[in-house]
Design an enzyme around this catalytic site. Sequence first.
Site, PDB file in Angstrom:
ATOM      1  N   GLY A  71     -14.990  96.321  21.044  1.00  0.00           N
ATOM      2  CA  GLY A  71     -14.891  97.755  20.778  1.00  0.00           C
ATOM      3  C   GLY A  71     -14.484  98.040  19.343  1.00  0.00           C
ATOM      4  CB  SER A  72     -11.929  96.556  17.099  1.00  0.00           C
ATOM      5  OG  SER A  72     -10.852  96.711  17.986  1.00  0.00           O
ATOM      6  CG  ASN A 151      -6.213 103.739  24.209  1.00  0.00           C
ATOM      7  OD1 ASN A 151      -6.634 104.737  23.614  1.00  0.00           O
ATOM      8  ND2 ASN A 151      -5.366 102.901  23.657  1.00  0.00           N
ATOM      9  CB  SER A 199     -14.681  96.588  24.647  1.00  0.00           C
ATOM     10  OG  SER A 199     -14.098  95.307  24.594  1.00  0.00           O
ATOM     11  CG  HIS A 201     -11.572  92.823  26.688  1.00  0.00           C
ATOM     12  ND1 HIS A 201     -10.279  93.229  26.852  1.00  0.00           N
ATOM     13  CD2 HIS A 201     -11.948  93.256  25.464  1.00  0.00           C
ATOM     14  CE1 HIS A 201      -9.877  93.879  25.764  1.00  0.00           C
ATOM     15  NE2 HIS A 201     -10.877  93.913  24.911  1.00  0.00           N
ATOM     16  CB  THR A 237     -25.362  82.043  16.043  1.00  0.00           C
ATOM     17  OG1 THR A 237     -25.902  81.456  14.863  1.00  0.00           O
ATOM     18  CG2 THR A 237     -26.017  81.455  17.284  1.00  0.00           C
ATOM     19  CB  CYS A 325      -3.603  98.410  19.850  1.00  0.00           C
ATOM     20  SG  CYS A 325      -4.921  98.081  20.987  1.00  0.00           S
TER      21      CYS A 325
HETATM   22  C1  LIG Z   1      -9.429  98.316  24.015  1.00  0.00           C
HETATM   23  C2  LIG Z   1      -9.912  99.468  23.210  1.00  0.00           C
HETATM   24  C3  LIG Z   1     -10.570  99.286  21.980  1.00  0.00           C
HETATM   25  C4  LIG Z   1     -10.706  97.934  21.337  1.00  0.00           C
HETATM   26  O1  LIG Z   1     -11.646  97.119  21.981  1.00  0.00           O
HETATM   27  P1  LIG Z   1     -11.667  95.559  21.640  1.00  0.00           P
HETATM   28  O2  LIG Z   1     -12.858  95.042  22.364  1.00  0.00           O
HETATM   29  O3  LIG Z   1     -10.392  95.002  22.188  1.00  0.00           O
HETATM   30  O4  LIG Z   1     -11.779  95.422  20.175  1.00  0.00           O
HETATM   31  C5  LIG Z   1     -11.039 100.396  21.306  1.00  0.00           C
HETATM   32  N1  LIG Z   1     -10.896 101.626  21.825  1.00  0.00           N
HETATM   33  C6  LIG Z   1     -10.281 101.856  22.999  1.00  0.00           C
HETATM   34  C7  LIG Z   1     -10.168 103.240  23.522  1.00  0.00           C
HETATM   35  C8  LIG Z   1      -9.758 100.784  23.729  1.00  0.00           C
HETATM   36  O5  LIG Z   1      -9.140 101.009  24.879  1.00  0.00           O
END
Ligand SMILES: *Cc1c(COP(=O)(O)O)cnc(C)c1O
Length: 396
Positions: A71-72, A151, A199, A201, A237, A325
């Site tokens: 996501g980042s 979040n 993302s 995970h 890759t 975070c």
């Molecule tokens: C977890 C999260 C991210 C970051 O995602 P990553 O895959 O861990 O880099 C970004 N935005 C929100 C709202 C999140 O909850």
Amino acid sequence: MNQIYFDNSATTKLDEEVLKEMMPYLTEDYGNASSIYKLGRESRKAIEEARERIAKAIHAEPNEIYFTSGGSEADNTIIRGVAYQYKNKGNHIITSKIEHPAVLETCKQLEKEGFEVSYIGVDEKGRINLEELKNVIKPETILISIMFANNEIGTIQPVDEIGKIAKEHQIIFHTDAVQAVGTLDIDVKDMNIDSLSMSSHKFYGPKGIGALYVRKGIVFQKFMNGGHQERGKRAGTENTAAIVGMGKAIELAYEHVEEHRNHLKELRDYYISQIQERIPYIKINGEPENGLPGLSNISFRFIEGEGILLNLDLKGISASSGSACTSGSLDPSHVLLAIGLPHEIAHGSIRISMGKYNTKEEVDYLIEQMVEIVGRLRAMSPLYEKFLEEEKNGTI
Ligand SMILES: *Cc1c(COP(=O)(O)O)cnc(C)c1O
């Protein structure tokens, strides 16, 4: 002791079915997807199938999906990519005060590079004000980046209305939908979403893989130089196994999405109602009834969230005092401050985020522990003692 996990907004457990689908690509099928022989072609095919599954889940086209490391990276890619691409057209970006650091820090960086960023506020439930949004738009505005769901407090933004406003003004609209994908229904076409981050995970897929959707026709500058992977937009890759896992995870998520939401909501509502009944002097943050179904954020007055977390951990329970975070920093959450909580109340907040593997029995155990821990910490709290004293003397 078994670990009981209530931090599903931070990350989720890999689904075993997902792992099973990934395994061949971690072992026998190790070809580089850019190679033309059979092993390479098989990786390529698996990646393109995953891309189709992901596109379908949000009603996009496969060629509008770019794989990233998460996501980042997706947020960074599009925000900088749009800023640099359109800087001659305008230098103004609009976002909100309650974004994830992946968005906020990227915007701060762009401010240092000469861009202008408006951070719009939210009401006490965490919803952005659409009038304020309209008012800050100007001819130089090139991007609006507002998250789908928060979040920390779970508030869902009026994304389709933001999409409409952006479209009327011909401004690109990006949404960080990392908390929404896998749980909420998303249709990027209907909602006028030009760009979206997700993302894996966060929906029971592997870590280190995510995707950026960008509507066809929108040009953005790439931010990784190298090979021509991802149609020249993201060199390196491909992580075939992770991509395959993400594809499987998103398909599983939407196969059972209604059931999933009901399960989360039932557990979350039960937790909130029991806490409300059994613990006084609390504040429910956000708007659970309209927010993410599994998330609750409650402030417990007179005590520190960190103290509650440590005690929960001793009892085998994983929870959070805000966002993963920002933990490690002692500043109160920027989200809780933005919804107007005073520092001392923001400090006493606990986020419980339910996941598909949680059970009612686990929630019962959590409730018992919360009642006991909050009672014990308050009994030791000078703030609480002072409050009781003042209450007795009628000075408050
Ligand atoms: C977890 C999260 C991210 C970051 O995602 P990553 O895959 O861990 O880099 C970004 N935005 C929100 C709202 C999140 O909850």
